[in-house]
Design a protein around this motif. Structure first.
Motif, PDB file in Angstrom:
ATOM      1  N   PHE A  62      -0.343  -3.732   5.629  1.00  0.00           N
ATOM      2  CA  PHE A  62       0.335  -2.793   4.677  1.00  0.00           C
ATOM      3  C   PHE A  62       1.600  -3.406   4.170  1.00  0.00           C
ATOM      4  O   PHE A  62       1.925  -3.251   2.898  1.00  0.00           O
ATOM      5  N   ILE A  63       2.192  -4.083   5.063  1.00  0.00           N
ATOM      6  CA  ILE A  63       3.423  -4.941   4.293  1.00  0.00           C
ATOM      7  C   ILE A  63       3.307  -5.950   3.305  1.00  0.00           C
ATOM      8  O   ILE A  63       4.101  -5.993   2.211  1.00  0.00           O
ATOM      9  N   GLN A  64       2.020  -6.496   3.405  1.00  0.00           N
ATOM     10  CA  GLN A  64       1.672  -7.617   2.407  1.00  0.00           C
ATOM     11  C   GLN A  64       1.132  -6.814   1.063  1.00  0.00           C
ATOM     12  O   GLN A  64       0.798  -7.435   0.157  1.00  0.00           O
ATOM     13  N   SER A  65       0.559  -5.564   1.313  1.00  0.00           N
ATOM     14  CA  SER A  65       0.130  -4.747   0.119  1.00  0.00           C
ATOM     15  C   SER A  65       1.166  -4.454  -0.831  1.00  0.00           C
ATOM     16  O   SER A  65       2.407  -4.789  -0.732  1.00  0.00           O
ATOM     17  N   ALA A  66       0.619  -4.169  -2.143  1.00  0.00           N
ATOM     18  CA  ALA A  66       1.595  -3.730  -3.198  1.00  0.00           C
ATOM     19  C   ALA A  66       2.567  -2.607  -2.463  1.00  0.00           C
ATOM     20  O   ALA A  66       3.788  -2.734  -3.036  1.00  0.00           O
ATOM     21  N   ALA A  67       2.064  -1.530  -1.765  1.00  0.00           N
ATOM     22  CA  ALA A  67       3.096  -0.489  -1.312  1.00  0.00           C
ATOM     23  C   ALA A  67       4.266  -1.138  -0.579  1.00  0.00           C
ATOM     24  O   ALA A  67       5.149  -0.916  -0.657  1.00  0.00           O
ATOM     25  N   GLY A  68       3.613  -2.234   0.546  1.00  0.00           N
ATOM     26  CA  GLY A  68       4.625  -2.711   1.341  1.00  0.00           C
ATOM     27  C   GLY A  68       5.788  -3.613   0.717  1.00  0.00           C
ATOM     28  O   GLY A  68       6.711  -3.504   0.816  1.00  0.00           O
ATOM     29  N   GLN A  69       5.070  -4.215  -0.428  1.00  0.00           N
ATOM     30  CA  GLN A  69       6.072  -5.284  -1.117  1.00  0.00           C
ATOM     31  C   GLN A  69       6.905  -4.404  -2.131  1.00  0.00           C
ATOM     32  O   GLN A  69       8.006  -5.044  -2.290  1.00  0.00           O
ATOM     33  N   LYS A  70       6.543  -3.386  -2.291  1.00  0.00           N
ATOM     34  CA  LYS A  70       7.430  -2.345  -3.071  1.00  0.00           C
ATOM     35  C   LYS A  70       8.664  -2.162  -2.333  1.00  0.00           C
ATOM     36  O   LYS A  70       9.922  -2.198  -2.654  1.00  0.00           O
ATOM     37  N   ILE A  71       8.383  -1.796  -0.956  1.00  0.00           N
ATOM     38  CA  ILE A  71       9.427  -1.569  -0.019  1.00  0.00           C
ATOM     39  C   ILE A  71      10.323  -2.910   0.358  1.00  0.00           C
ATOM     40  O   ILE A  71      11.576  -2.835   0.359  1.00  0.00           O
ATOM     41  N   VAL A  72       9.780  -4.051   0.216  1.00  0.00           N
ATOM     42  CA  VAL A  72      10.398  -5.362   0.494  1.00  0.00           C
ATOM     43  C   VAL A  72      11.386  -5.450  -0.632  1.00  0.00           C
ATOM     44  O   VAL A  72      12.462  -5.732  -0.272  1.00  0.00           O
ATOM     45  N   LYS A  73      10.942  -5.114  -1.883  1.00  0.00           N
ATOM     46  CA  LYS A  73      12.009  -5.035  -2.907  1.00  0.00           C
ATOM     47  C   LYS A  73      13.131  -4.172  -2.967  1.00  0.00           C
ATOM     48  O   LYS A  73      14.272  -4.711  -3.386  1.00  0.00           O
ATOM     49  N   GLU A  74      12.566  -2.966  -2.688  1.00  0.00           N
ATOM     50  CA  GLU A  74      13.790  -2.005  -2.373  1.00  0.00           C
ATOM     51  C   GLU A  74      14.779  -2.353  -1.654  1.00  0.00           C
ATOM     52  O   GLU A  74      15.869  -2.003  -1.574  1.00  0.00           O
ATOM     53  N   GLN A  75      14.337  -3.094  -0.391  1.00  0.00           N
ATOM     54  CA  GLN A  75      15.317  -3.712   0.432  1.00  0.00           C
ATOM     55  C   GLN A  75      16.153  -4.788   0.249  1.00  0.00           C
ATOM     56  O   GLN A  75      16.958  -5.204   0.954  1.00  0.00           O
TER      57      GLN A  75
END
Lengths: 270, 371
Positions: free
Chosen positions: A251-264
């Motif tokens: 999930f973290i490596q998915s597009a949804a997870g990476q979106k959160i990575v960017k938000e952080q």
């Protein structure tokens, strides 16, 4: 009649099973740099998977790695690759540390907002942190003593900074050692003459971000490797991640997870 | 001696600051032990109580200054209870060394100078999870610490570790005048490989000479001079809650040709299994066992063949964030018996079969001061 009662009771039990089922527990600990990514992605993942509970703790990369070796966490968060010593010790205990890159990060050099200096070379950074350059005037800035601020030596961020910027040299005795990225940014923002470093995810508009060797830390320069203080952030598991742990990391490596990575405030893998 | 050590400890504390250490780690580890030991020799009708007492077996106090990311020191003293001195306490210097990790530009290689670990067999990472010494320490094959220089490091990728060492060869308890008969340093090589997770194989070799030279000043053979070749092979298998160590040691001692009747070879075999119940029931309890066979029948000065069987249980508590415990309660029982025929001469010298029950409360601490 008796059969109907038995069937009714069995149906009730079957219906209640999902409710009675114990939540799957995933535990992870380690790097304080990775902490905001782990927390934010865990919250999103738990919202979508209510039967999975993820416990996230900090402590530092070394703490997470030791906990993985001792078998008390399923995921060790680390802002640096595991050392040969740590991998050997883990393998000898029957633990096979397997890395998963979850984000990219740049360690940004920051100065007080009023400081006119906008670029430092790696050699200048080393001279500042080892105490050889003590005044901004030697770097083309004002006649102002440099207040050196560093992370405590237990942090993964320090280890990467020490390796990439200082080449293993000792930080000067006058440096202030702080325990978190946030503390560094806040202190630099409040201290004219200060210099510090922090993960990109912790930067604010209250500090000035300095170029390193003429390169600005950004998505592009971190991804293409031109920024000298770039690094990967990891989650380590014992062997190939399986079951719900695998789902969480995927999930973290998915597009949804990476979106959160960017938000952080961190940089996505792709 | 005790005053000198206390002064040295205070000196290291002061030096850590004056030399500009980034941080100073202060460590301590105390072993409070109760021992009940019974024993009898062949012909004795009943067991006699050989030992029944409380003691502070170890009281390690350590200072570990970190001068930079590449230079770290360690200074450890052992304060223990003993009736050999009038105040009932003893004090030994255990470690006093500095690690330089970039002195030689090889990744993950450390150069260690000073009173340090001896990288032989299991002795250097023996953590006393079962009360008792590492086999090479227990049977006086190698010392746990010695003065010297070593290169020790890890193979990149986590494939194992290695060490090369040059030591006095007399151990950490001998110094100054006690070393007058030691002019031959000992050489050591150690290699451990972890080809697969859970599998470790390794071996050590150490060559040593003692009692000065093979010839005396008048060119006659020195009856005391001997050379020792120590070999060690080990296998570790860890899978899930089970962790088993197997170690084999050989000690080959040779004297001058005229005194070759004193030559001997002694061997030890140890099997050390541990079952970690934490992985099964969630409680941090270890069940441990150990089998030792020490064969010194070839030694004309002390012929004996020993079998020792040990069982123990540990309860670990007071865990930190890394799940390392600050406190440990250990219980163990050991039965030692000698082969009557092979050990007859040594029995005559007072050797006894023994059974020993020990209960030990161990606690440790570590705090890092930023300087």
């Amino acid at each position: 009649m008796q059969h109907k009662v038995v069937i009714f009771v069995l149906a009730l039990i079957l219906a209640a099973l999902p409710v009675l089922a114990k939540k799957t527990q995933i535990t992870c600990s380690g790097s304080t740099t990775v902490l905001p990514i782990a927390q934010a992605t865990a919250e999103a993942f738990m919202d979508a998977n209510p039967n999975i509970n993820i416990s996230v703790r900090g402590g530092g990369s070394g703490v997470g790695v030791a906990a993985l070796q001792n078998g008390t966490v399923q995921i060790a968060n680390s802002s640096r690759p595991m050392k040969a010593k740590e991998v050997t010790q883990a393998k000898s205990k029957g633990v096979n540390p397997t890395p998963y890159a979850i984000a990219l990060d740049g360690i940004a050099m920051v100065a007080h907002d009023s400081n006119p200096v906008s670029n430092l070379t790696i050699a200048q950074i080393k001279s500042i942190y080892t105490g050889k350059i003590k005044n901004w005037k030697d770097l083309g800035g004002p006649n102002l003593p440099i207040v050196v601020i560093s992370r405590d030596v237990a942090s993964g961020t320090f280890e990467v900074f020490n390796e990439k910027a200082l080449g293993g040299a000792k930080v000067g005795a006058s440096a202030q050692l702080l325990a978190s990225n946030n503390a560094i940014v806040t202190t630099v923002a409040d201290t004219p003459g200060a210099i510090g470093y922090a993960g990109l995810g912790y930067l604010s508009s209250e500090v000035k971000i300095l170029n390193v060797n003429g390169i600005t830390p950004s998505d592009k320069t971190v991804k293409d490797g031109t920024y000298p203080l770039a690094r990967k952030l990891y989650m380590y598991t014992n062997g190939k991640a399986a079951g719900d742990v695998n789902k969480f990391i995927a999930f973290i490596q998915s597009a949804a997870g990476q979106k959160i990575v960017k938000e952080q405030g961190f940089i996505t893998l792709k | 001696m005790n005053k000198a050590l206390i002064l040295a400890t205070l000196g290291i504390l002061a030096l850590s600051g004056s030399l500009g250490a980034q941080e100073l780690k202060i460590t301590g580890e105390m072993w409070n032990r109760w021992t009940l030991e019974n024993g009898k020799a062949p012909g004795d009708s009943t067991d006699a109580v050989l030992r029944h007492n409380f003691s502070l077996e170890r009281g390690y106090l350590g200072l570990e200054p970190k001068f930079s990311e590449t230079i770290k020191g360690r200074f450890t003293v052992d304060i223990f209870s003993t009736d050999l001195s009038k105040d009932g306490a003893g004090l030994k210097l255990k470690y006093a060394y500095v690690d330089f990790s970039q002195l030689i530009p090889i990744p993950d290689l450390t150069t260690t100078i000073g009173l340090q670990k001896v990288y032989f067999g299991t002795i250097y990472d023996w953590n006393y999870s079962l009360i008792g010494k590492a086999p090479s320490d227990e049977y006086k094959v190698a010392n746990s610490a010695d003065y010297g220089i070593s290169l020790n490091g890890y193979i990149p990728g986590g494939w194992g570790e290695y060490a090369l060492g040059l030591y006095n060869g007399e151990g950490y308890k001998n110094y100054g005048a006690n070393l007058k008969d030691n002019v031959d340093p000992s050489l050591l090589a150690n290699l451990r490989l972890t080809p697969l997770p859970g599998i470790t194989i390794g071996g050590s070799v150490m060559a040593n000479g003692s009692e000065r030279k093979v010839k005396l000043a008048d060119a006659t053979d020195n009856s005391s001079y001997n050379t020792q070749l120590l070999l060690d092979g080990l296998l570790r298998a860890a899978y899930g809650p089970v962790d088993i160590w197997v170690e084999y040691i050989s000690k080959d001692v040779k004297y001058a040709e005229l005194f070759s009747s004193k030559d001997y070879t002694a061997t030890a075999l140890t099997v050390f299994p541990t079952l970690k119940l934490y992985k099964l029931i969630g409680a941090d309890i270890d069940v441990l066992g150990r089998y030792d066979r020490w064969d010194e029948t070839d030694n004309p000065a002390n012929p004996n063949l020993l079998t020792a069987i040990t069982g123990g249980i540990n309860y670990n508590f007071g865990h930190d964030d890394s799940a390392n415990s600050a406190m440990q309660l250990q219980l163990k029982y050991t039965a030692k018996s000698y082969d009557a025929a092979e050990s007859a001469a040594s029995y005559a010298n007072g050797l006894k079969d023994t059974s020993t029950l020990m209960l030990q409360f161990k606690w440790r601490f570590a705090n890092t001061l930023k300087i």
